[in-house]
Design a protein around this motif. Sequence first.
Motif, PDB file in Angstrom:
ATOM      1  N   ALA A   1       7.462  -2.641  -0.410  1.00 41.40           N
ATOM      2  CA  ALA A   1       7.359  -4.089  -0.562  1.00 41.40           C
ATOM      3  C   ALA A   1       6.692  -4.725   0.652  1.00 41.40           C
ATOM      4  CB  ALA A   1       8.759  -4.687  -0.767  1.00 41.40           C
ATOM      5  N   LEU A   2       7.077  -4.276   1.853  1.00 37.90           N
ATOM      6  CA  LEU A   2       6.470  -4.824   3.062  1.00 37.90           C
ATOM      7  C   LEU A   2       5.005  -4.443   3.168  1.00 37.90           C
ATOM      8  CD1 LEU A   2       6.730  -6.320   5.760  1.00 37.90           C
ATOM      9  CD2 LEU A   2       7.552  -4.172   6.786  1.00 37.90           C
ATOM     10  N   SER A   3       4.670  -3.203   2.843  1.00 36.31           N
ATOM     11  CA  SER A   3       3.283  -2.759   2.960  1.00 36.31           C
ATOM     12  C   SER A   3       2.360  -3.525   2.026  1.00 36.31           C
ATOM     13  CB  SER A   3       3.179  -1.253   2.682  1.00 36.31           C
ATOM     14  OG  SER A   3       3.450  -0.954   1.327  1.00 36.31           O
ATOM     15  N   SER A   4       2.907  -3.975   0.893  1.00 35.89           N
ATOM     16  CA  SER A   4       2.082  -4.732  -0.055  1.00 35.89           C
ATOM     17  C   SER A   4       1.671  -6.089   0.500  1.00 35.89           C
ATOM     18  CB  SER A   4       2.830  -4.923  -1.379  1.00 35.89           C
ATOM     19  OG  SER A   4       3.929  -5.796  -1.211  1.00 35.89           O
ATOM     20  N   LEU A   5       2.344  -6.531   1.583  1.00 33.56           N
ATOM     21  CA  LEU A   5       2.044  -7.823   2.194  1.00 33.56           C
ATOM     22  C   LEU A   5       1.102  -7.709   3.389  1.00 33.56           C
ATOM     23  CD1 LEU A   5       5.696  -9.242   2.292  1.00 33.56           C
ATOM     24  CD2 LEU A   5       3.976  -9.637   0.517  1.00 33.56           C
ATOM     25  N   LEU A   6       0.813  -6.476   3.815  1.00 31.26           N
ATOM     26  CA  LEU A   6       0.129  -6.295   5.094  1.00 31.26           C
ATOM     27  C   LEU A   6      -1.380  -6.077   5.016  1.00 31.26           C
ATOM     28  CD1 LEU A   6       2.631  -4.022   7.063  1.00 31.26           C
ATOM     29  CD2 LEU A   6       2.498  -6.507   6.969  1.00 31.26           C
ATOM     30  N   GLY A   7      -1.900  -5.780   3.849  1.00 28.87           N
ATOM     31  CA  GLY A   7      -3.336  -5.504   3.769  1.00 28.87           C
ATOM     32  C   GLY A   7      -3.697  -4.276   4.585  1.00 28.87           C
ATOM     33  N   SER A   8      -4.754  -4.367   5.370  1.00 18.66           N
ATOM     34  CA  SER A   8      -5.222  -3.219   6.146  1.00 18.66           C
ATOM     35  C   SER A   8      -4.277  -2.857   7.289  1.00 18.66           C
ATOM     36  CB  SER A   8      -6.608  -3.510   6.720  1.00 18.66           C
ATOM     37  OG  SER A   8      -6.577  -4.641   7.577  1.00 18.66           O
ATOM     38  N   ALA A   9      -3.323  -3.733   7.597  1.00 16.01           N
ATOM     39  CA  ALA A   9      -2.401  -3.479   8.707  1.00 16.01           C
ATOM     40  C   ALA A   9      -1.345  -2.434   8.367  1.00 16.01           C
ATOM     41  CB  ALA A   9      -1.720  -4.773   9.132  1.00 16.01           C
ATOM     42  N   THR A  10      -1.401  -1.863   7.146  1.00 13.65           N
ATOM     43  CA  THR A  10      -0.424  -0.830   6.790  1.00 13.65           C
ATOM     44  C   THR A  10      -0.539   0.392   7.697  1.00 13.65           C
ATOM     45  OG1 THR A  10      -1.977  -0.024   5.119  1.00 13.65           O
ATOM     46  CG2 THR A  10      -0.213  -1.490   4.368  1.00 13.65           C
ATOM     47  N   SER A  11      -1.679   0.570   8.321  1.00  4.75           N
ATOM     48  CA  SER A  11      -1.844   1.708   9.230  1.00  4.75           C
ATOM     49  C   SER A  11      -0.918   1.586  10.448  1.00  4.75           C
ATOM     50  CB  SER A  11      -3.295   1.814   9.699  1.00  4.75           C
ATOM     51  OG  SER A  11      -3.701   0.624  10.361  1.00  4.75           O
ATOM     52  N   ASN A  12      -0.347   0.386  10.665  1.00  5.27           N
ATOM     53  CA  ASN A  12       0.614   0.185  11.755  1.00  5.27           C
ATOM     54  C   ASN A  12       1.972   0.790  11.450  1.00  5.27           C
ATOM     55  OD1 ASN A  12      -1.172  -1.352  13.291  1.00  5.27           O
ATOM     56  ND2 ASN A  12      -0.427  -3.310  12.514  1.00  5.27           N
ATOM     57  N   MET A  13       2.236   1.073  10.163  1.00  2.00           N
ATOM     58  CA  MET A  13       3.593   1.398   9.729  1.00  2.00           C
ATOM     59  C   MET A  13       3.897   2.888   9.727  1.00  2.00           C
ATOM     60  SD  MET A  13       4.296  -1.163   6.491  1.00  2.00           S
ATOM     61  CE  MET A  13       5.763  -0.216   6.066  1.00  2.00           C
ATOM     62  N   THR A  14       5.128   3.211  10.137  1.00  3.81           N
ATOM     63  CA  THR A  14       5.710   4.538   9.958  1.00  3.81           C
ATOM     64  C   THR A  14       7.052   4.341   9.278  1.00  3.81           C
ATOM     65  OG1 THR A  14       4.662   5.413  11.962  1.00  3.81           O
ATOM     66  CG2 THR A  14       6.548   6.628  11.083  1.00  3.81           C
ATOM     67  N   ALA A  15       7.236   4.953   8.100  1.00  6.65           N
ATOM     68  CA  ALA A  15       8.462   4.791   7.322  1.00  6.65           C
ATOM     69  C   ALA A  15       9.193   6.121   7.257  1.00  6.65           C
ATOM     70  CB  ALA A  15       8.139   4.288   5.913  1.00  6.65           C
ATOM     71  N   THR A  16      10.492   6.101   7.564  1.00  7.81           N
ATOM     72  CA  THR A  16      11.249   7.353   7.635  1.00  7.81           C
ATOM     73  C   THR A  16      12.541   7.268   6.826  1.00  7.81           C
ATOM     74  OG1 THR A  16      12.638   6.782   9.558  1.00  7.81           O
ATOM     75  CG2 THR A  16      10.405   7.589  10.008  1.00  7.81           C
ATOM     76  N   THR A  17      13.008   8.440   6.413  1.00  9.58           N
ATOM     77  CA  THR A  17      14.306   8.555   5.753  1.00  9.58           C
ATOM     78  C   THR A  17      15.163   9.547   6.523  1.00  9.58           C
ATOM     79  OG1 THR A  17      13.602  10.382   4.325  1.00  9.58           O
ATOM     80  CG2 THR A  17      13.313   8.140   3.474  1.00  9.58           C
TER      81      THR A  17
ATOM     82  N   GLY B   1      10.397  -5.809  -5.572  1.00  5.04           N
ATOM     83  CA  GLY B   1      10.579  -4.384  -5.830  1.00  5.04           C
ATOM     84  C   GLY B   1      11.567  -3.706  -4.903  1.00  5.04           C
ATOM     85  N   TYR B   2      12.049  -4.434  -3.892  1.00  2.00           N
ATOM     86  CA  TYR B   2      12.995  -3.835  -2.954  1.00  2.00           C
ATOM     87  C   TYR B   2      14.362  -3.691  -3.613  1.00  2.00           C
ATOM     88  CZ  TYR B   2      15.972  -3.339   1.222  1.00  2.00           C
ATOM     89  OH  TYR B   2      16.881  -2.911   2.157  1.00  2.00           O
ATOM     90  N   THR B   3      14.871  -2.465  -3.656  1.00  2.00           N
ATOM     91  CA  THR B   3      16.192  -2.181  -4.196  1.00  2.00           C
ATOM     92  C   THR B   3      16.971  -1.371  -3.180  1.00  2.00           C
ATOM     93  OG1 THR B   3      15.366  -0.188  -5.297  1.00  2.00           O
ATOM     94  CG2 THR B   3      15.433  -2.222  -6.600  1.00  2.00           C
TER      95      THR B   3
END
Length: 241
Positions: free
Chosen positions: A61-77, A203-205
């Motif tokens: 959900a957050l990445s859908s708001l960032l445009g090209s700035a998604t390359s800044n993100m690291t998502a972990t479980t 979409g965040y659940t």
Amino acid sequence: MSKGEHAVRRIADNIAWQRFWLSAIALKRALDCKTPFDFKAVAKSGPTLLVGEGNFSFSVALSSLLGSATSNMTATTFQPTNEYSDTTSQNARVLRSRGVRTMAGVDATNLSQWFGRRRFDLIVFQFPNVGSRNPRYGRNPNHILVRRFLKSAAAHLSGEGQVAITVVNSSHYDGAFDMDGAAERNNYALPVAYPFRFSDYVGYTHVKTKDDGVGAVDESDEFVTYVFRLKERIGHKWITP
């Protein structure tokens, strides 16, 4: 005053204190801000790490708001890939297609094991919960989790780095997590409290640590994001614009 009168007075004082304490913890956390914390703006500005992501739906959900700035993100479980649900696996693929790095089996209380000296402008932990009520070291286990997470995150914050933790806004959770105490223990300034709205992240659940019925998130309609900064980088309680 006789011993009997002294005993009665002591009992009365104890009852008065208990009534005061119960009335105090009945209050929800007072929010410092009326508007939610702007995850989008901060994530766009620099490297962002998300831990304990469950099914990755907040990251998506957050990445859908960032445009090209998604390359800044690291998502972990925390869970390994062989324990991913179909939804989690699908969301991980969506994130990678957007340029987001995904990682499995990451312990939020020991980030240096995975990230060395890497630093982030924002580190996010949505609805941390150990799935247990058994006390650890005389404290609620969720407080211990947050305390250890904040200690670990401190080594990976950039100069203006922030930590964001979202939980249910209730007297029970405020007491269980003791965010102020966890901050003080790890040399953070008192956290700033913002409202959090699921509707801002389509979409965040939320996924529970243990699938054992209806959880607090499902039964609640008020949530709070606590945002922390290290004391050495700020001299007083603060509010970001």
